[in-house]
Design an enzyme around this catalytic site. Structure first.
Site, short mmCIF file in Angstrom:
data_model
loop_
_atom_site.label_atom_id
_atom_site.label_comp_id
_atom_site.label_asym_id
_atom_site.label_seq_id
_atom_site.Cartn_x
_atom_site.Cartn_y
_atom_site.Cartn_z
N ARG A 182 0.81 -1.22 0.00
CA ARG A 182 0.00 0.00 0.00
C ARG A 182 0.85 1.28 0.00
NH1 ARG A 182 -3.50 -2.35 4.95
NH2 ARG A 182 -1.55 -3.53 5.17
N GLY B 154 -6.86 -4.93 13.23
CA GLY B 154 -7.48 -6.09 13.85
C GLY B 154 -8.24 -5.63 15.09
#
Ligand code: UD1
Ligand code: CA
Length: 458
Positions: free
Chosen positions: A17, A143
């Site tokens: 990314r 997460g």
């Protein structure tokens, strides 16, 4: 005896990314690579082992960390996930007893005291694992950590594997874990990759360990860098920290927002830093200096009470009392002694300048060695390069070069020599001489340009 501690830093990923050919962990934040910033957050701890897991462009990452004392590299040749990455340290930690601190190589804003208090929570409670968490306003991408009111963790589920309802949980996993190594070893080798990315997630070990405790810290500290927008946001946080600390230690920053200072720079008290100034690398700014506006100092030392305005100094040292700029460029291991004045449009490369010397305007000194109290006239140039080799110019104490002097190196000019304006010197000059090379001036009385002479003809 305190449990022994091993540290493992995950630094094998490409960082897709980031959209970069440079491995993500080598992108820079306030002067250090991301992974060096992560290592800095373990400062003061005394681990028995320090392991970096490298993979994508491993050689480059190893190079960047080669200076770290005691570091060991473990290769993860295929990047199959964070769990797979930690599996790679199993052979290296054969027989190890104690705790393993796992750090994500892309979480660079952690403070050492936060990790220390996490380690304390871990040992005080005899946890199988302790994880660092933060309650984020926007937890997208992280997460999610599911725990009870006593912060006992049941499981971590990656953002992409969460249901809509689970995504509402804003307690995120920072990617910083302390594991009891022997407890981890009962689970780690058996990880599966049955998730959205078909990766081996380190986070999957959590549901099979007990007790696992979460420790909340501030969101700013655990920001992970996955793209360049996050890198820029982290830079702003780091800059704020560096500059706040400097201001509280006695440094004045004028328009602090416009100034950047690497974490590796030392600035002594009673320095004033003016707007648009950038201090980089292993630079040291000694007490009483006034730096800026518009200065760039990189890997250089600026001596006490020096003024440096709109100028660039790289890989060089300026002793106390300098008056530098505007528009001076000092580079390539230049050494400038006390109380020198280096003014407008002067470039100095790989030269030593003796104390109390002046070069106020429009000069280039390359590969030169100047004594003390030398006065370099405007437009003095060392012709130091013959097209293939660089040659040295030596000027003795108190030499005075006239305006537009060219010194064709190699050349040595003795002490107390005066060089007349406009001279091009190719030969050495003994001390106490006047040196000049000048074609005699011609003056033609009553001269007019040709077009005037022709117009006036009958
Ligand atoms: C990870 C966590 C997530 C947490 C987030 C915090 C997992 C599965 N997820 O997600 O819960 O909220 O970090 O920032 O762990 N790496 C390797 N080898 C690999 C894969 C990754 O060394 O095979 C390294 C990367 O270089 C990076 C770190 O591990 O330094 C984290 O990897 P990344 O892919 O960024 O994980 P996240 O998706 O951010
Ligand atoms: Ca990440």
């Amino acid at each position: 005896m305190a449990d022994s501690l091993a540290i493992a830093i995950l630094a094998a990923g490409k960082g897709t990314r980031m959209r970069s050919s440079l491995p993500k962990v080598l992108h820079r934040l306030s002067g250090l690579t991301l992974v060096e910033n992560v290592l800095a957050s373990t400062a003061g701890m005394n681990p028995t082992r320090k392991l970096a897991i490298v993979g994508y462009e491993a050689a480059q990452v190893k190079d960047a960390l080669a200076h770290v004392e005691g570091i060991e590299f473990v290769e993860q040749t295929e990047q199959l996930g964070t769990g797979h990455a930690v599996q790679q340290v199993i052979p290296a930690l054969e027989g190890f007893e104690g705790n393993l601190l796992v750090l994500n190589g892309d979480v660079p804003l952690l403070k050492p005291e936060t990790i220390e208090s996490m380690l304390k929570t871990h040992t005080d409670n005899g946890n199988a694992a302790t994880i660092l968490t933060a309650q984020m306003d926007d937890p997208t991408g992280y997460g999610r950590v599911f725990c009870d009111e006593n912060l006992i963790v049941q499981e971590i589920i990656e953002h992409r594997d969460c249901t809509e309802a689970q995504r509402k949980n804003n307690r995120t996993n920072a990617g910083i874990y302390c594991f009891n190594w022997s407890a981890l070893m009962t689970i780690l080798p058996h990880l599966k990759s049955d998730n959205d990315q078909n990766e081996y997630y380190l986070t999957d070990v959590i549901k099979d360990l007990s007790p696992v405790m979460a420790m909340d810290t501030s969101p700013a500290e655990v920001a992970g860098i996955n793209n360049r927008k996050q890198l820029s946001e982290a830079e702003a946080v780091m800059q704020r920290r560096i500059k706040d600390a400097l201001m509280l230690s006695g440094v004045t920053l004028i328009n602090a927002e416009s100034i950047t200072i690497d974490s590796t720079v030392t600035v002594e008290p009673d320095v004033i830093i003016e707007p648009q100034t950038n201090l980089r690398g292993n630079s040291v700014i000694k007490a009483g200096c006034r730096i800026g506006p518009g200065a760039l100092v990189e890997n250089s030392t600026i001596g006490e009470n020096t003024l440096l305005v709109h100028s660039m100094v790289t890989d060089s040292a300026i002793a106390a009392g300098g008056r530098i700029g505007p528009f001076a460029h000092i580079r390539g291991q230049a050494q400038v002694a006390e109380n020198c004045r280096i003014g407008n449009f002067v470039e100095i490369k790989k030269s030593t300048i003796g104390a109390n010397s002046n070069m106020a305007h429009l000069s280039y000194l390359g590969d030169a060695e100047l004594g003390a109290q030398v006065n370099v006239g405007a437009g003095t140039i060392t012709a130091n390069y013959d097209g293939k080799y660089k040659h040295k110019t030596v000027l003795g104490d108190r030499v005075k070069t006239g305006a537009n002097t060219t010194l064709v190196a190699p050349i040595t000019i003795g002490e107390d020599v005066t060089i007349a304006a406009g001279s091009t010197l190719t030969k050495d000059v003994a001390p106490d001489c006047l040196a000049l090379t000048r074609s005699p001036q011609k003056t033609i009385p009553g001269w007019k340009p040709r077009y005037i002479r022709e117009d006036s003809q009958p």
